[in-house]
Design a protein around this motif. Sequence first.
Motif, PDB file in Angstrom:
ATOM      1  N   ASP A   1       0.851  -1.187   0.000  1.00  0.00           N
ATOM      2  CA  ASP A   1       0.000   0.000   0.000  1.00  0.00           C
ATOM      3  C   ASP A   1       0.893   1.246   0.000  1.00  0.00           C
ATOM      4  OD1 ASP A   1       0.667   0.600   2.646  1.00  0.00           O
ATOM      5  OD2 ASP A   1      -1.178  -0.243   3.482  1.00  0.00           O
ATOM      6  N   SER A   2       0.270   2.429  -0.053  1.00  0.00           N
ATOM      7  CA  SER A   2       1.061   3.650  -0.238  1.00  0.00           C
ATOM      8  C   SER A   2       2.064   3.859   0.892  1.00  0.00           C
ATOM      9  CB  SER A   2       0.124   4.854  -0.362  1.00  0.00           C
ATOM     10  OG  SER A   2      -0.619   5.035   0.829  1.00  0.00           O
ATOM     11  N   THR A   3       1.734   3.425   2.102  1.00  0.00           N
ATOM     12  CA  THR A   3       2.662   3.676   3.218  1.00  0.00           C
ATOM     13  C   THR A   3       3.969   2.915   3.005  1.00  0.00           C
ATOM     14  OG1 THR A   3       1.833   1.850   4.582  1.00  0.00           O
ATOM     15  CG2 THR A   3       0.741   3.959   4.869  1.00  0.00           C
TER      16      THR A   3
ATOM     17  N   THR B   1      -2.351  -2.266   4.966  1.00  0.00           N
ATOM     18  CA  THR B   1      -3.753  -2.319   5.402  1.00  0.00           C
ATOM     19  C   THR B   1      -4.726  -1.982   4.270  1.00  0.00           C
ATOM     20  OG1 THR B   1      -3.644  -0.044   6.200  1.00  0.00           O
ATOM     21  CG2 THR B   1      -3.220  -1.796   7.813  1.00  0.00           C
ATOM     22  N   ALA B   2      -4.202  -1.569   3.117  1.00  0.00           N
ATOM     23  CA  ALA B   2      -5.068  -1.406   1.940  1.00  0.00           C
ATOM     24  C   ALA B   2      -4.598  -2.435   0.924  1.00  0.00           C
ATOM     25  CB  ALA B   2      -4.948   0.003   1.377  1.00  0.00           C
ATOM     26  N   ASN B   3      -5.457  -3.379   0.610  1.00  0.00           N
ATOM     27  CA  ASN B   3      -5.048  -4.479  -0.265  1.00  0.00           C
ATOM     28  C   ASN B   3      -5.996  -4.630  -1.445  1.00  0.00           C
ATOM     29  OD1 ASN B   3      -2.736  -5.786   1.283  1.00  0.00           O
ATOM     30  ND2 ASN B   3      -4.322  -5.625   2.853  1.00  0.00           N
ATOM     31  N   ILE B   4      -5.419  -4.965  -2.586  1.00  0.00           N
ATOM     32  CA  ILE B   4      -6.238  -5.113  -3.784  1.00  0.00           C
ATOM     33  C   ILE B   4      -7.082  -6.381  -3.674  1.00  0.00           C
ATOM     34  CG2 ILE B   4      -6.173  -5.458  -6.292  1.00  0.00           C
ATOM     35  CD1 ILE B   4      -3.475  -3.884  -6.212  1.00  0.00           C
ATOM     36  N   ALA B   5      -8.403  -6.214  -3.794  1.00  0.00           N
ATOM     37  CA  ALA B   5      -9.287  -7.368  -3.773  1.00  0.00           C
ATOM     38  C   ALA B   5      -9.401  -7.944  -5.182  1.00  0.00           C
ATOM     39  CB  ALA B   5     -10.667  -6.970  -3.252  1.00  0.00           C
ATOM     40  N   SER B   6      -9.511  -7.082  -6.172  1.00  0.00           N
ATOM     41  CA  SER B   6      -9.619  -7.579  -7.547  1.00  0.00           C
ATOM     42  C   SER B   6      -9.400  -6.473  -8.557  1.00  0.00           C
ATOM     43  CB  SER B   6     -11.009  -8.180  -7.779  1.00  0.00           C
ATOM     44  OG  SER B   6     -11.988  -7.175  -7.644  1.00  0.00           O
TER      45      SER B   6
ATOM     46  N   GLN C   1       5.969   4.354  -0.174  1.00  0.00           N
ATOM     47  CA  GLN C   1       6.622   5.635   0.115  1.00  0.00           C
ATOM     48  C   GLN C   1       7.780   5.453   1.091  1.00  0.00           C
ATOM     49  OE1 GLN C   1       3.354   8.071   1.409  1.00  0.00           O
ATOM     50  NE2 GLN C   1       2.299   7.858  -0.569  1.00  0.00           N
TER      51      GLN C   1
END
Lengths: 305, 271
Positions: free
Chosen positions: B111-113, B233-238, B116
């Motif tokens: 994720d972006s964190t 904590t932000a993950n690609i579901a599809s 970066q």
Amino acid sequence: MDVTIIAEANKDGIHPVTAQMVTAAVKIGAAPTVLCPGGLGSDSAASIEGVGSVISVEGDCFASFDGGSWATSLNSASGSGTVFAAATPNGREIAARMAASRGIPVLQDATEISDGLTIQRPIYSGKAMETVKVDGDCVVTIRPNAFPAAGSGGSASVSTVNHSTDVNVTVQEAIAKASARLDVAEADIVISGGRGMGSIDNWSALEEVADQIGAAVGASRAVVDEWGLSHSIQVGQTGKVVTPTLYIAVGISGAIQHLAGMRSSKYIVAINKDADAPIFGVADYGIVANWEDALPALKDAFSSL
Amino acid sequence: MPNLDRGHPIGKDYPGVKMDIAVLIKYVPDSTAKITVSGDRVNESAVSKWSISPFDEYALEAALSIKESAGASVTAITCGPSRSEKGLRDAAAVGADALVHVAIDDLTSLDSTKMQALLAAAVQNTGASIVFCGKQAADTNAGSTGPGVAELMGAACITGVTEVGADDSGLSALRTTSGGAERVTLSAPCVLTFDKTDSELRRPNVKGIMMAKKKAIGSHDAASLGVDVSGSTANIASHAPPAEKAPGQMFEGASNVDDVVQKLRNEAKVL
Ligand SMILES: Cc1cc2nc3c(=O)[nH]c(=O)nc-3n(C[C@H](O)[C@H](O)[C@H](O)COP(=O)(O)OP(=O)(O)OC[C@H]3O[C@@H](n4cnc5c(N)ncnc54)[C@H](O)[C@@H]3O)c2cc1C
Ligand SMILES: Nc1ncnc2c1ncn2[C@@H]1O[C@H](COP(=O)(O)O)[C@@H](O)[C@H]1O
């Protein structure tokens, strides 16, 4: 869910995307707190239906734009939880910095959102869609016109806080746009021309039709580069991504990099002399004709509306 | 003390070099590549051609022209799988002085964190206090990385830069705003994200390509940079192809323009 919205507003008033962000927040069960940077638009924000409360965030740093100082001030004025900002250039910058400073992820350009939290966003300039599941807090930017605007029957309370932060970006000079025309990224109707317009001498034919219906004028990269038009009107992968209700392409072939900037428009009209031009592949209404004939006809048709 | 591994020694401590600029370049599917989805994910193995993301090319070009006009060292940094090294070689062929590769097999797992944190650590390791990058990458279309890295560096940031110049007092740049443009000044540490500029992109010559082949690449991974990349904590579901659009109506000749305008009013209800 706790949602804080960063209002998008300027001296001329509040941007419609603010009420659209409220719709997105209400959709996931929030009565959002709306923060108004520099206090701009706070009265309008308070009247948006569904808003829990409004905070005017005042401070000297809001006199000009420095995303870093804005984000620091806005972070001090907001509680924990999820933050929404507009997917405009400034909104994206503030969102990214607020997220990085809180150590939470940022998701840009959401076109759909559901509780839990799941967001959808276009990637590869709209060549694919991505669904992201977030566990915990995050910062999300909302694409303008992706959600309907919330109504205006609200009466939330407005409070004021003062949070200024040192500014590290000094504005020396503001340079107004060369023309007073509407911004392609903002307009409801965009009419764009390409190399098929023949030469810059014919450009006024396009502008006349645009003026008639209050449309913004856009252009393909070919003519921006070759005819020295302002890059600010270029539509496409290396120009602006536009999502108007109506996009009219005149003398544009429809290269994949151009489609990347306009294919999400609600309705697309294409005028091209070549029936096989790829632009017709995304057009709702395709007219195979020369612009020399089609633009005068368009002018007549608009004037008799 | 950072473990300076960036190919070969460069930096403002060397004659003629007044500042160190790190340019973040992402190696992405070329703008002409077809994007297909299979098994709920964009099928990267079906991508026919990879390139430096378009706005990153303008960032690199700007850094190289500051190198010529004011004296700077230019370090190109990429994070991605091994194919991204080709992007670094392309950057070296037009004049990047040093190359850094942060090896990550699947960028979409971060994720972006995390992304970066890796890039900020890689920048810090080069010693550069000026960072140029694209205003948004051609795959993510996000525009998060520049401001995010700036936050982690405690640096100033401006986005949508179309022109930049450097002198002893700092950088002067033109950035796009909703009202037009602004000329702004800022000093290091700073991050500039680039829009398309008016500069012609330089093309590599044979000598540049030969030199680039031999150039050392400073290699890193998350562990060597001391970044924990687990626990996004932000993950690609599809991933999915865009919604199919119904085929449009076609009309032959300008005599149909009036008809189309009527349809826009009565069918589409947009006028
Ligand atoms: C990395 C990269 C990024 C790019 N970014 C962008 C971008 O952001 N935006 C963008 O637009 N392009 C972009 N391009 C360029 C893109 O590939 C095309 O070259 C460009 O869009 C072509 O512009 P055009 O359609 O005006 O010209 P052309 O492709 O030359 O098309 C002209 C069209 O006009 C038609 N025509 C000719 N005469 C008439 C007439 N009398 N009446 C009606 N129709 C007529 C022709 O049939 C033709 O279809 C990018 C390219 C690259 C490599
Ligand atoms: N994996 C990466 N490697 C190098 N640079 C990157 C990477 N990801 C993003 N960047 C830089 O950050 C810019 C913006 O990316 P994004 O925030 O994904 O839109 C890109 O144009 C690059 O300059």
